[in-house]
Design an enzyme around this catalytic site. Structure first.
Site, PDB file in Angstrom:
ATOM      1  N   ASP A 127      -6.615  50.158  16.129  1.00 55.08           N
ATOM      2  CA  ASP A 127      -6.978  51.005  15.009  1.00 55.08           C
ATOM      3  C   ASP A 127      -8.226  50.413  14.350  1.00 55.08           C
ATOM      4  O   ASP A 127      -8.514  49.209  14.497  1.00 55.08           O
ATOM      5  CB  ASP A 127      -5.802  51.031  14.031  1.00 55.08           C
ATOM      6  N   ASP A 142      -9.585  51.473  10.680  1.00 49.28           N
ATOM      7  CA  ASP A 142      -9.522  51.322   9.224  1.00 49.28           C
ATOM      8  C   ASP A 142      -8.319  50.501   8.779  1.00 49.28           C
ATOM      9  O   ASP A 142      -7.171  50.839   9.084  1.00 49.28           O
ATOM     10  CB  ASP A 142      -9.477  52.697   8.555  1.00 49.28           C
ATOM     11  N   ASP A 199      -2.037  49.443  11.479  1.00 48.37           N
ATOM     12  CA  ASP A 199      -1.524  49.141  10.141  1.00 48.37           C
ATOM     13  C   ASP A 199      -0.857  50.321   9.433  1.00 48.37           C
ATOM     14  O   ASP A 199      -0.083  50.124   8.505  1.00 48.37           O
ATOM     15  CB  ASP A 199      -2.656  48.615   9.243  1.00 48.37           C
TER      16      ASP A 199
END
Length: 255
Positions: A15, A17, A183
């Protein structure tokens, strides 16, 4: 994969961001240029509960931002830091023929601009990015153009990762080890697609994994991921030894 090209010992999908970056650029834009933190958190609660999908919630967040897109990019360059361990990890991966592939629910122009800012044009151009794009409207405003608009995720990361891994060719017994780092809510679809999932401490992905009994390993930054991946690649530890949380004892990470 051609026999003339060495098979990588591992492939790291990540991922963008809040994972490769220390702050989420889309959250930053929403909190500071859009409808704000409180409203965004309300949407996050609805997404975790399954009452709202990520695709529609993200569109609502972006609609609240009236700043021109080029200005948004410049603001992000000044305010979104790179994870402190990512540069060293990426350099180590390059030196060991390990691709690092960005799989993001963000937008390619933002990711590319920040990568160039962090790493320089040459290094940034070598990182493969799978993400959404930006669509400019006739009135001069902008919105997101989803990679998989029919999916509730907008970009179904599981589809992207599965397609990549299934199309790989490698001799029998030389299958790379597949890692994923994430996250948040946008990583839910990717959580089951690799051999080892790294989930960032204190973030929404862990909440989901505990609920759904998806095994994961907690990390705080890429320094930890670096150590874990290096240990596996060098044969110092197995995946099982690194896996901090099994299906039976996931609850321990939340206390």
């Amino acid at each position: 994969m051609s026999s003339s090209i060495p098979v990588p010992p591992a492939i790291v999908f990540s991922d963008w961001d809040g994972t490769i970056t220390s702050l989420d650029s889309n959250d930053y834009l929403t909190d500071n240029l859009g409808f704000g933190y409180d409203k965004r958190q309300e949407l996050n609660v609805e997404m975790i509960a399954g009452r709202l999908n990520f695709r529609d919630a993200f569109v609502d967040m972006l609609k609240s931002i009236n700043t021109p897109f080029p200005e948004c990019i410049e603001i992000l360059k000044q305010n979104i830091p790179l994870d402190p361990g990512f540069k060293d990890f990426y350099s180590w991966c390059k030196s060991h023929n390990i691709p690092v592939i960005v799989v993001s629910s963000g937008m390619i122009p933002i990711i590319k601009a920040l990568l160039v800012s962090y790493l320089g044009e040459s290094e940034a151009s070598q990182i493969t990015i799978y993400a959404n794009d930006v669509k400019y409207l006739e009135d001069g405003t902008w919105t997101i153009q989803y990679r998989h608009p029919e999916s509730g995720f907008g970009h179904d990361k599981s589809r992207t990762i599965r397609k990549y891994t299934q199309e790989m060719e490698y001799p029998e017994g030389q299958r790379p080890k597949f890692f994923y780092c994430g996250d948040g809510v946008s990583d839910l679809s990717a959580a089951r697609e690799t051999d080892l999932l790294f989930a960032k401490k204190g973030k929404d992905l862990i909440t989901y994994c505990v609920q759904e009994k998806v095994p994961f390993t907690v990390f705080e930054d890429f320094k930890e991921i670096h150590a874990y991946v290096q240990d596996v690649v060098e044969g110092k530890k197995t995946m099982e030894e690194i896996m901090e949380v099994s299906t039976g004892d996931m609850e321990k990470t939340t206390h």
